[in-house]
Scaffold this active site. Structure first.
Site, short mmCIF file in Angstrom:
data_model
loop_
_atom_site.label_atom_id
_atom_site.label_comp_id
_atom_site.label_asym_id
_atom_site.label_seq_id
_atom_site.Cartn_x
_atom_site.Cartn_y
_atom_site.Cartn_z
N HIS A 23 -5.66 9.47 0.50
CA HIS A 23 -5.34 8.68 1.69
C HIS A 23 -5.73 9.39 3.00
O HIS A 23 -4.89 9.65 3.87
CB HIS A 23 -3.83 8.35 1.71
CG HIS A 23 -3.51 7.15 2.55
ND1 HIS A 23 -3.36 7.21 3.92
CD2 HIS A 23 -3.34 5.85 2.23
CE1 HIS A 23 -3.08 6.01 4.39
NE2 HIS A 23 -3.08 5.16 3.39
N ASP A 27 0.81 -1.23 0.00
CA ASP A 27 0.00 0.00 0.00
C ASP A 27 0.84 1.28 0.00
O ASP A 27 1.99 1.28 0.42
CB ASP A 27 -0.89 0.03 1.25
CG ASP A 27 -1.98 -1.02 1.22
OD1 ASP A 27 -1.97 -1.87 0.31
OD2 ASP A 27 -2.83 -0.99 2.13
N HIS A 43 3.60 -2.20 3.22
CA HIS A 43 3.56 -0.80 2.78
C HIS A 43 4.87 -0.40 2.11
O HIS A 43 5.92 -0.99 2.38
CB HIS A 43 3.33 0.14 3.97
CG HIS A 43 2.03 -0.08 4.67
ND1 HIS A 43 1.86 -1.05 5.62
CD2 HIS A 43 0.84 0.56 4.54
CE1 HIS A 43 0.60 -1.01 6.06
NE2 HIS A 43 -0.04 -0.06 5.42
ZN LIG Z 1 -2.48 3.19 3.30
#
Ligand SMILES: [Zn+2]
Length: 261
Positions: free
Chosen positions: A124, A69, A216
């Site tokens: 986000h 992500d 991430h």
């Molecule tokens: Zn995120």
């Protein structure tokens, strides 16, 4: 109106009635009684009341779905792609629209190397997405789609909200677009301050065939996140796991619905 909303509103109405009838203490308890449940529906990926979310996939092999992500970012994406190449692993990058606007070439490179892209909102909004109304929820989804179209980067109809937190309007907005909500089964909390080695220890115990794994890149600690992806890929290789891109039809809400459960 959704059943869960009726139940929650029912509690609030009962609390108001109790208050009027002169029992404020019990009214207070009844008023807040369903709130922990609502909170859990927002934050826990395995809770499915607001919207069925994929957390696992059906496979007879020792395979996992690695998801990454918060990119793309020139500080981390090229290195992540290099790691994936080295391990012969495939992954899905849940990208942020405004990052794609800044680095469209990286979005195209992700796809060119055989990986896929999912939607992780346009801006986000980690702290406010839970309270977003339909128009803002739609803007976050469509903003990311627009950035990917402008970048000429093909993408899957997968959506993951920031920090996995849903809101009550997300289900309708995704259904209208034919999109699938994808969360995860295993994570090491690598996106925060946790040291990469500790994050790996945490996720390692949760990894099973058919699991969706969360990791991430980019963000405020790109080096730390990159180190976690490095350790995770090494661990998966050592344990004999292949990182694959499952078919949409093989996605499931929970392990209870898998054939070997
Ligand atoms: Zn995120």
């Amino acid at each position: 109106m959704k059943l869960w909303l009726k139940v929650v509103l029912g509690f609030k109405v009962c609390a108001a009635a109790l208050w009027i009838l002169g029992d404020p203490h019990v009214a207070l308890i009844v008023f807040f009684l369903p709130d922990p449940w609502v909170f859990l529906q927002f934050v826990l990926p395995r809770q499915q009341a607001f919207r069925p979310a994929a957390t696992v996939f059906e496979t007879p092999r020792r395979e996992v779905w690695l998801t990454i992500d918060d990119g793309p970012d020139p500080k981390s994406t090229p290195k992540v792609l290099e790691l994936l190449r080295w391990h012969r692993a495939k992954a899905t990058f849940f990208v942020v629209g405004r990052q794609v606007e800044k680095h469209p070439e990286l979005a195209r490179q992700i796809v060119a190397e055989g990986h896929t892209i999912g939607n992780h909102t346009h801006t986000h909004p980690s702290w406010s997405f839970w309270s977003a109304f339909p128009s803002r929820t739609a803007a976050e989804i469509d903003g990311c789609v627009g950035a990917l179209l402008l970048a000429d980067a093909p993408f899957e109809h997968y959506f993951r909200p920031p920090v996995g937190v849903r809101n009550p309007f997300l289900a309708g907005e995704l259904a209208a677009r034919g999109m699938v909500l994808v969360l995860w089964e295993a994570r090491g909390l690598d996106g925060g301050r946790r040291a990469p080695a500790a994050a790996l220890r945490s996720i390692a115990g949760q990894i099973r065939p058919g699991g969706i794994l969360l990791s991430h890149e980019a963000g405020i600690r790109p080096e730390q996140r990159l180190e976690f992806v490095t350790l995770l890929l090494e661990h998966l290789s050592n344990e004999g796991y292949a990182c694959v891109l499952p078919e949409r039809g093989s996605l499931r809400q929970s392990r209870a619905t898998l054939p070997d459960a």
